[in-house]
Design an enzyme around this catalytic site. Structure first.
Site, PDB file in Angstrom:
ATOM      1  CG  ASP A  70     -99.074 117.578  57.590  1.00  0.00           C
ATOM      2  OD1 ASP A  70     -98.939 116.480  58.178  1.00  0.00           O
ATOM      3  OD2 ASP A  70     -99.977 117.798  56.762  1.00  0.00           O
ATOM      4  CB  SER A 149     -97.984 103.997  72.812  1.00  0.00           C
ATOM      5  OG  SER A 149     -99.124 103.779  73.631  1.00  0.00           O
ATOM      6  CE1 TYR A 162    -101.816 106.233  69.536  1.00  0.00           C
ATOM      7  CE2 TYR A 162    -101.791 104.457  71.148  1.00  0.00           C
ATOM      8  CZ  TYR A 162    -101.383 105.708  70.741  1.00  0.00           C
ATOM      9  OH  TYR A 162    -100.527 106.436  71.543  1.00  0.00           O
ATOM     10  CE  LYS A 166     -98.130 106.374  69.084  1.00  0.00           C
ATOM     11  NZ  LYS A 166     -97.171 107.501  68.991  1.00  0.00           N
TER      12      LYS A 166
END
Length: 266
Positions: A70, A149, A162, A166
């Site tokens: 994790d 990304s 998101y 990133k």
């Protein structure tokens, strides 16, 4: 049955190394593990889904194993990396690939969605990188490749949270690379585009609903934005990660390498 990972080594300096791949049970992470193994690297596959991690390790065969990881938890990362050191003696490569996404209009985002993306995508990179880098500095050898990304280069509608997480990955990568360069530790990132994975399948359904179009239209739009004219595969990303891990990339650090099929060229 084991997958064929016996293709000839192409990249120098990898044979005999050991690597940790986070989020390695499926998608891009699985492809990274396979690509590294094809270069003679022993691979530990860490994943929040221990069953998937162990199943992927069994399918790949060779000197690999799967374990629960994790990336949001310092305790879990410490325990997981200790298992890798017990199994391999040490490791020299971290492919920090674990990541998540959700999709929503920015003005409708909840605290929970924001926190979920940042906890995995940003905090997970911080924890795994920091803990691995401490070991790499102590042993005088190591390389880190983070999965960022396309959304780390260009803010993506419906993915504002998101994208922000990133962008954080890319900023961290650049700063950490500068700090660790005098120690001989390289830190880079890859920035994939529209990759055909389980995560993308979920995103296509979400985007179709949010835009009131069909999933087929969403995929058509992805391909239309990609000059090379197709969806990206996990292997397209994995082979670049493997290159960055190798001595062929010995003078590259602090880079966010676009692997987008030409979607973004900046």
């Amino acid at each position: 049955m084991s997958l064929d990972t016996s293709s000839p080594c192409q990249f120098p300096g990898l044979a005999g190394q050991a690597a940790v791949v986070t989020g390695g049970g499926a998608g891009i992470g699985r492809a990274i593990a396979r690509s590294l193994m094809a270069q003679g690297v022993r691979v530990a596959i860490g994943d929040i889904n221990e069953v998937t991690a162990k199943r992927t390790a069994a399918e790949l065969g060779g000197e690999t194993f799967g374990f629960h990881l994790d990336v949001r938890s310092r305790e879990s990362v410490n325990e997981g990396f200790a298992k890798v050191n017990d199994a391999f003696g040490s490791f020299q490569i971290l492919a920090a690939n674990a990541g998540v996404s959700t999709m929503q209009h920015a003005l409708k985002l909840t605290d929970e969605e924001w926190d979920f993306n940042f906890d995995v995508n940003a905090r997970g990179i911080f924890l795994t990188n920091q803990i691995a880098a401490r070991q790499f500095v102590a042993q005088g050898q190591g390389v880190i490749v983070n999965t960022a990304s396309l959304a780390a280069k260009v803010g993506a509608p419906l993915l504002a949270h998101y994208s922000a997480s990133k962008f954080a990955v890319l900023g961290w990568t650049q700063a950490l690379a500068r700090e660790l360069a005098p120690k001989g530790i390289r830190v880079n990132a890859v920035c994939p585009g529209f990759v055909k994975t389980g995560m993308q399948s979920r995103e296509v359904e979400w985007e179709a609903e949010l835009r009131s179009v069909t999933p087929e239209r969403v995929i058509e739009d992805y391909i239309a934005q990609t000059p090379l004219g197709r969806l990206e595969t996990p292997e397209d990303v994995a082979d670049v990660v493997t290159f960055l891990c190798s001595d062929a990339a010995r003078f590259m650090t602090g880079q966010g390498v676009n692997v987008t099929g030409g979607v973004y060229t900046g």
